[in-house]
Design a protein around this motif. Structure first.
Motif, PDB file in Angstrom:
ATOM      1  N   THR A   1      -8.011   3.873  12.320  1.00 35.72           N
ATOM      2  CA  THR A   1      -8.762   3.925  11.258  1.00 35.72           C
ATOM      3  C   THR A   1      -7.694   3.522   9.868  1.00 35.72           C
ATOM      4  N   ILE A   2      -6.600   4.100  10.006  1.00 32.60           N
ATOM      5  CA  ILE A   2      -5.474   3.784   8.811  1.00 32.60           C
ATOM      6  C   ILE A   2      -5.506   2.323   8.957  1.00 32.60           C
TER       7      ILE A   2
ATOM      8  N   LEU B   1      -8.824  -4.115   5.594  1.00 31.12           N
ATOM      9  CA  LEU B   1      -9.725  -4.440   5.084  1.00 31.12           C
ATOM     10  C   LEU B   1      -9.551  -4.391   3.280  1.00 31.12           C
ATOM     11  N   ASP B   2      -8.866  -3.661   3.037  1.00 34.62           N
ATOM     12  CA  ASP B   2      -8.423  -3.438   1.673  1.00 34.62           C
ATOM     13  C   ASP B   2      -7.697  -4.830   1.168  1.00 34.62           C
TER      14      ASP B   2
ATOM     15  N   ARG C   1      -8.685   0.331   7.520  1.00 35.97           N
ATOM     16  CA  ARG C   1      -9.105   0.658   6.101  1.00 35.97           C
ATOM     17  C   ARG C   1      -8.092  -0.338   5.425  1.00 35.97           C
ATOM     18  N   GLU C   2      -6.926  -0.399   5.714  1.00 36.36           N
ATOM     19  CA  GLU C   2      -5.777  -1.106   4.887  1.00 36.36           C
ATOM     20  C   GLU C   2      -5.777  -2.594   5.081  1.00 36.36           C
TER      21      GLU C   2
ATOM     22  N   HIS D   1       0.881  -1.234   0.112  1.00 36.96           N
ATOM     23  CA  HIS D   1       0.123   0.080  -0.200  1.00 36.96           C
ATOM     24  C   HIS D   1       0.951   1.335  -0.082  1.00 36.96           C
TER      25      HIS D   1
ATOM     26  N   PHE E   1     -16.607   0.818  11.828  1.00 37.76           N
ATOM     27  CA  PHE E   1     -15.838   0.997  10.533  1.00 37.76           C
ATOM     28  C   PHE E   1     -16.753   0.802   9.298  1.00 37.76           C
TER      29      PHE E   1
ATOM     30  N   GLU F   1     -19.088   1.286   1.291  1.00 38.05           N
ATOM     31  CA  GLU F   1     -18.177   0.861   0.166  1.00 38.05           C
ATOM     32  C   GLU F   1     -17.755  -0.435   0.517  1.00 38.05           C
ATOM     33  N   TYR F   2     -17.765  -0.872   1.840  1.00 39.66           N
ATOM     34  CA  TYR F   2     -17.255  -2.220   1.927  1.00 39.66           C
ATOM     35  C   TYR F   2     -18.332  -3.424   1.984  1.00 39.66           C
TER      36      TYR F   2
ATOM     37  N   HIS G   1     -18.763   3.047   6.554  1.00 39.82           N
ATOM     38  CA  HIS G   1     -18.294   2.819   5.095  1.00 39.82           C
ATOM     39  C   HIS G   1     -19.114   1.803   4.400  1.00 39.82           C
TER      40      HIS G   1
ATOM     41  N   THR H   1       1.127   6.064   4.188  1.00 42.61           N
ATOM     42  CA  THR H   1       0.133   7.158   4.580  1.00 42.61           C
ATOM     43  C   THR H   1       0.759   8.002   5.666  1.00 42.61           C
TER      44      THR H   1
END
Length: 130
Positions: A76-77, A83-84, A80-81, A4, A103, A109-110, A107, A7
């Motif tokens: 959060t970072i 889950l991505d 998110r990473e 990734h 989360f 979008e997941y 969100h 960040t």
């Protein structure tokens, strides 16, 4: 884990997330600490297989960020990473951990990669704990 982009947290410090497969957790590190790159937090998971034995789900059950790193957006970072990465591997995400569940709720979008926690998942997870 797929690489990734690095960040930055709310203080501008560079962070990196990696899948520590042997420990079955994602870890977030922060560069530039007095100890070098320090693991500031982690999200633990267990992989669940279907009846054929193929891993199909990644069940996240605990997320933690060290107190001294609180308030910097690291959780959060990290989530998110993680889950991505799970989604990029074609795994279904199950958020038992309250932070991961919150989360996912925030969100949508997941939604295509997540499924709700069931009693069956909770029973299975209890059997996985040492």
């Amino acid at each position: 884990m797929t690489q990734h982009e690095q960040t930055t947290d709310k203080t501008g410090a560079t962070t990196s997330v990696r899948d520590n497969g042997s420990a079955r957790r994602y870890e977030i590190t922060v560069e530039g600490t007095s100890d070098g790159d320090l693991v500031a937090g982690f999200a633990e998971y267990r992989d669940r297989a279907d009846d054929s034995g193929a891993v199909t789900e990644r069940v996240f059950f605990h997320t933690e960020v060290a107190e001294e790193f609180g308030g910097r957006g690291l959780a959060t970072i990290l989530v998110r990473e993680a889950l991505d990465d799970a989604r990029s591997r074609g795994l279904v995400i199950v958020g038992v951990c309250p932070l991961v569940a919150a989360f996912l709720k925030k969100h949508p979008e997941y939604a295509d990669a997540a499924r709700p926690v069931t009693r069956d998942v909770l029973a299975w997870l209890r059997d996985q704990q040492p």
